[in-house]
Write an enzyme that holds these catalytic residues in place. Structure first.
Site, PDB file in Angstrom:
ATOM      1  N   ARG A  95      34.461  40.322  34.979  1.00  0.00           N
ATOM      2  CA  ARG A  95      33.864  41.455  34.241  1.00  0.00           C
ATOM      3  C   ARG A  95      34.288  41.488  32.758  1.00  0.00           C
ATOM      4  O   ARG A  95      34.490  42.543  32.176  1.00  0.00           O
ATOM      5  CB  ARG A  95      34.259  42.793  34.892  1.00  0.00           C
ATOM      6  CG  ARG A  95      33.673  43.037  36.269  1.00  0.00           C
ATOM      7  CD  ARG A  95      32.153  43.093  36.258  1.00  0.00           C
ATOM      8  NE  ARG A  95      31.613  43.566  37.521  1.00  0.00           N
ATOM      9  CZ  ARG A  95      31.373  42.789  38.583  1.00  0.00           C
ATOM     10  NH1 ARG A  95      31.617  41.496  38.531  1.00  0.00           N
ATOM     11  NH2 ARG A  95      30.858  43.322  39.686  1.00  0.00           N
ATOM     12  N   SER A 125      29.131  50.016  39.897  1.00  0.00           N
ATOM     13  CA  SER A 125      30.579  50.243  39.980  1.00  0.00           C
ATOM     14  C   SER A 125      31.054  50.918  38.696  1.00  0.00           C
ATOM     15  O   SER A 125      30.844  50.382  37.607  1.00  0.00           O
ATOM     16  CB  SER A 125      31.334  48.920  40.109  1.00  0.00           C
ATOM     17  OG  SER A 125      30.975  48.248  41.273  1.00  0.00           O
ATOM     18  N   GLU A 177      34.746  50.303  34.365  1.00  0.00           N
ATOM     19  CA  GLU A 177      33.907  49.132  34.091  1.00  0.00           C
ATOM     20  C   GLU A 177      32.787  49.520  33.126  1.00  0.00           C
ATOM     21  O   GLU A 177      32.310  48.716  32.331  1.00  0.00           O
ATOM     22  CB  GLU A 177      33.316  48.627  35.414  1.00  0.00           C
ATOM     23  CG  GLU A 177      32.668  47.278  35.297  1.00  0.00           C
ATOM     24  CD  GLU A 177      31.535  47.077  36.262  1.00  0.00           C
ATOM     25  OE1 GLU A 177      30.413  47.523  35.946  1.00  0.00           O
ATOM     26  OE2 GLU A 177      31.781  46.487  37.321  1.00  0.00           O
TER      27      GLU A 177
HETATM   28  N1  EPU Z   1      35.676  49.691  50.218  1.00  0.00           N
HETATM   29  C1  EPU Z   1      36.114  50.863  50.785  1.00  0.00           C
HETATM   30  N2  EPU Z   1      35.458  52.015  50.499  1.00  0.00           N
HETATM   31  C2  EPU Z   1      34.382  52.050  49.691  1.00  0.00           C
HETATM   32  C3  EPU Z   1      33.924  50.855  49.102  1.00  0.00           C
HETATM   33  C4  EPU Z   1      34.592  49.682  49.387  1.00  0.00           C
HETATM   34  O1  EPU Z   1      37.081  50.875  51.535  1.00  0.00           O
HETATM   35  O2  EPU Z   1      33.833  53.148  49.488  1.00  0.00           O
HETATM   36  C5  EPU Z   1      36.365  48.434  50.561  1.00  0.00           C
HETATM   37  C6  EPU Z   1      35.819  47.843  51.859  1.00  0.00           C
HETATM   38  O3  EPU Z   1      36.863  47.312  52.595  1.00  0.00           O
HETATM   39  C7  EPU Z   1      34.921  46.707  51.380  1.00  0.00           C
HETATM   40  C8  EPU Z   1      35.621  46.275  50.107  1.00  0.00           C
HETATM   41  O4  EPU Z   1      36.157  47.475  49.568  1.00  0.00           O
HETATM   42  O5  EPU Z   1      34.857  45.678  52.317  1.00  0.00           O
HETATM   43  C9  EPU Z   1      34.689  45.606  49.116  1.00  0.00           C
HETATM   44  O6  EPU Z   1      33.545  46.444  48.929  1.00  0.00           O
HETATM   45  P1  EPU Z   1      32.154  45.845  48.406  1.00  0.00           P
HETATM   46  O7  EPU Z   1      31.789  44.603  49.131  1.00  0.00           O
HETATM   47  O8  EPU Z   1      31.155  46.950  48.377  1.00  0.00           O
HETATM   48  O9  EPU Z   1      32.499  45.362  46.955  1.00  0.00           O
HETATM   49  P2  EPU Z   1      33.290  46.080  45.784  1.00  0.00           P
HETATM   50  O10 EPU Z   1      34.544  45.324  45.519  1.00  0.00           O
HETATM   51  O11 EPU Z   1      33.390  47.524  46.060  1.00  0.00           O
HETATM   52  C10 EPU Z   1      32.213  44.496  43.975  1.00  0.00           C
HETATM   53  C11 EPU Z   1      31.506  44.641  42.660  1.00  0.00           C
HETATM   54  C12 EPU Z   1      30.063  45.066  42.874  1.00  0.00           C
HETATM   55  C13 EPU Z   1      29.378  44.026  43.735  1.00  0.00           C
HETATM   56  C14 EPU Z   1      30.144  43.917  45.064  1.00  0.00           C
HETATM   57  C15 EPU Z   1      29.607  42.829  45.968  1.00  0.00           C
HETATM   58  C16 EPU Z   1      33.232  45.260  41.072  1.00  0.00           C
HETATM   59  C17 EPU Z   1      33.813  46.347  40.221  1.00  0.00           C
HETATM   60  N3  EPU Z   1      32.200  45.611  41.834  1.00  0.00           N
HETATM   61  O12 EPU Z   1      32.276  45.810  44.555  1.00  0.00           O
HETATM   62  O13 EPU Z   1      29.430  45.074  41.592  1.00  0.00           O
HETATM   63  O14 EPU Z   1      28.021  44.360  43.987  1.00  0.00           O
HETATM   64  O15 EPU Z   1      31.530  43.574  44.797  1.00  0.00           O
HETATM   65  O16 EPU Z   1      30.009  41.582  45.535  1.00  0.00           O
HETATM   66  O17 EPU Z   1      33.712  44.128  41.016  1.00  0.00           O
HETATM   67  C18 EPU Z   1      28.876  46.459  39.737  1.00  0.00           C
HETATM   68  O18 EPU Z   1      29.647  45.760  39.068  1.00  0.00           O
HETATM   69  O19 EPU Z   1      28.220  47.414  39.226  1.00  0.00           O
HETATM   70  C19 EPU Z   1      28.731  46.190  41.162  1.00  0.00           C
HETATM   71  C20 EPU Z   1      27.988  46.956  41.966  1.00  0.00           C
END
Ligand code: EPU
Length: 337
Positions: free
Chosen positions: A164, A237, A333
């Site tokens: 990012r 995010s 972010e």
């Molecule tokens: N989780 C929770 N609670 C929540 C959300 C997530 O416990 O409300 C935990 C879960 O264990 C889940 C893990 O976090 O398995 C990862 O969640 P997710 O796969 O939704 O990914 P993220 O890390 O929350 C990142 C990116 C997203 C991208 C997803 C998928 C960042 C800041 N965000 O989110 O990017 O779509 O991975 O790869 O790195 C964005 O940048 O706007 C964005 C949406």
């Protein structure tokens, strides 16, 4: 160059807050970029270039010339038996570009389906999702260098890409992107390693996915977790996933055995900010017009007439409570203006 005065930015950013810009213009060709810069100098007015506005939060009136980059066009500049190189106008819609490539069977960005925003914004925060980051397919970026007052072509390694982050964020305001050149693959290796993708493919009984089925699965996963900004204002995010040391992770794991994190180097871990926020019981919480989305705690939403300042204040409360409970300082972010 047509410059309008006192324009509402509500339609031009995905949080949909009511906020005005003192001046507004649209940039449809690269040559207009230096002209805007000249205008801003001559009129002693700051300049803010925007794309799709999907990663911005305006907290107050924007006393600047807001220049919306709308440079279009997808041009093939080279093709071999295995690859194509495309030059894409910064104002092209990102998802439209992904769908175009999927339809042509050019692989590399299918996992980045449905990310809001424009092509020109994609290198700035090195957009990433489902195991892929845009830096993997960028050959070079064509930008106007405000500091040196000349057009430059930054090769991939010059862009200083990180999670990012990139030179365009590190040297904020220096480069204005007019086009991005991508290298895409004709025999792509599909990236199905992300758990949610494997599960969705399995559920649909797809044993041999292609570019189209991959894009469809990603669209399905994103739509189920992330709110559509046309229906509910948001900027994806709101926070980054923070990095912590291995020792600190191990200490937290003792205290909070269900913490979600994964190693990124031998000595650092990346923690799921969504998990931290959910553990502080913010998920689904609404205060006035602002809320923490009930299906993904990393996303803040505008339920209607929220101001940017209200959204910012809400994010500050989340940062503080995560810090108090876990000793981790979340970083936003989203760009705060
Ligand atoms: N989780 C929770 N609670 C929540 C959300 C997530 O416990 O409300 C935990 C879960 O264990 C889940 C893990 O976090 O398995 C990862 O969640 P997710 O796969 O939704 O990914 P993220 O890390 O929350 C990142 C990116 C997203 C991208 C997803 C998928 C960042 C800041 N965000 O989110 O990017 O779509 O991975 O790869 O790195 C964005 O940048 O706007 C964005 C949406």
């Amino acid at each position: 160059m047509k410059i309008e005065q006192n324009i509402s930015l509500k339609p031009y950013h995905s949080f949909g807050c009511q906020v005005a810009a003192s001046y507004f213009t649209r940039i449809t060709e690269a040559a207009a970029i230096p002209k805007c810069i000249e205008w801003s100098k001559a009129n002693h007015t700051p300049l803010l270039f925007i794309g799709g506005g999907s990663n911005l939060l305006f907290t107050k009136k924007v006393n600047a010339l807001v220049a919306k980059v709308e440079i279009s066009g997808i041009k093939k500049i080279e093709e071999t038996a295995t690859q194509v190189i495309l030059s894409v106008g910064a104002g092209e819609n990102w998802h439209y570009f992904v769908s175009y490539c999927v339809q042509k069977s050019w692989g590399g960005i299918e996992n980045l389906s449905l990310i809001p925003g424009t092509v020109g914004a994609s290198p700035i925060q090195n957009i990433g999702a489902y195991g892929v980051e845009v830096q993997e397919v960028i050959d070079s970026v064509t930008a106007y260098d405000i500091k040196e007052e000349k057009w430059v072509e930054l090769k991939n390694k010059d862009c200083a890409f990180e999670y990012r982050n990139s030179i365009f964020k590190k040297e904020k305001g220096r480069y204005i992107i007019a086009a991005v050149n991508f290298i895409l693959q004709k025999q792509p290796k599909l990236r199905t390693d992300y758990g949610a993708i494997r599960d969705a493919l399995h559920e649909k009984g797809i044993k041999h996915p292609n570019l189209e089925s991959m894009a469809n699965v990603i669209i399905q996963i994103r739509s189920s977790k992330l709110p559509n900004p046309k229906q509910l204002g948001n900027a994806g995010s709101f926070f980054k996933n923070p990095s912590i040391s291995k020792e600190y992770f191990e200490a937290l794991k003792e205290k909070f055995p269900s913490i979600v994190a994964y190693p990124i180097t031998d000595t650092t871990y990346k923690v799921a900010a969504g998990w931290l926020i959910e553990s502080c019981e913010w998920k689904g919480i609404r205060k006035g017009n602002v809320g923490c989305y009930d299906k993904q705690a990393l996303v803040l939403v505008n339920y209607g007439e929220a101001t940017g300042q209200e959204i910012f204040d809400f994010s500050e409360e989340i940062i503080q409570s995560v810090y108090l409970k876990f000793g981790i300082l979340l970083e936003r972010e989203v760009n705060i203006i």
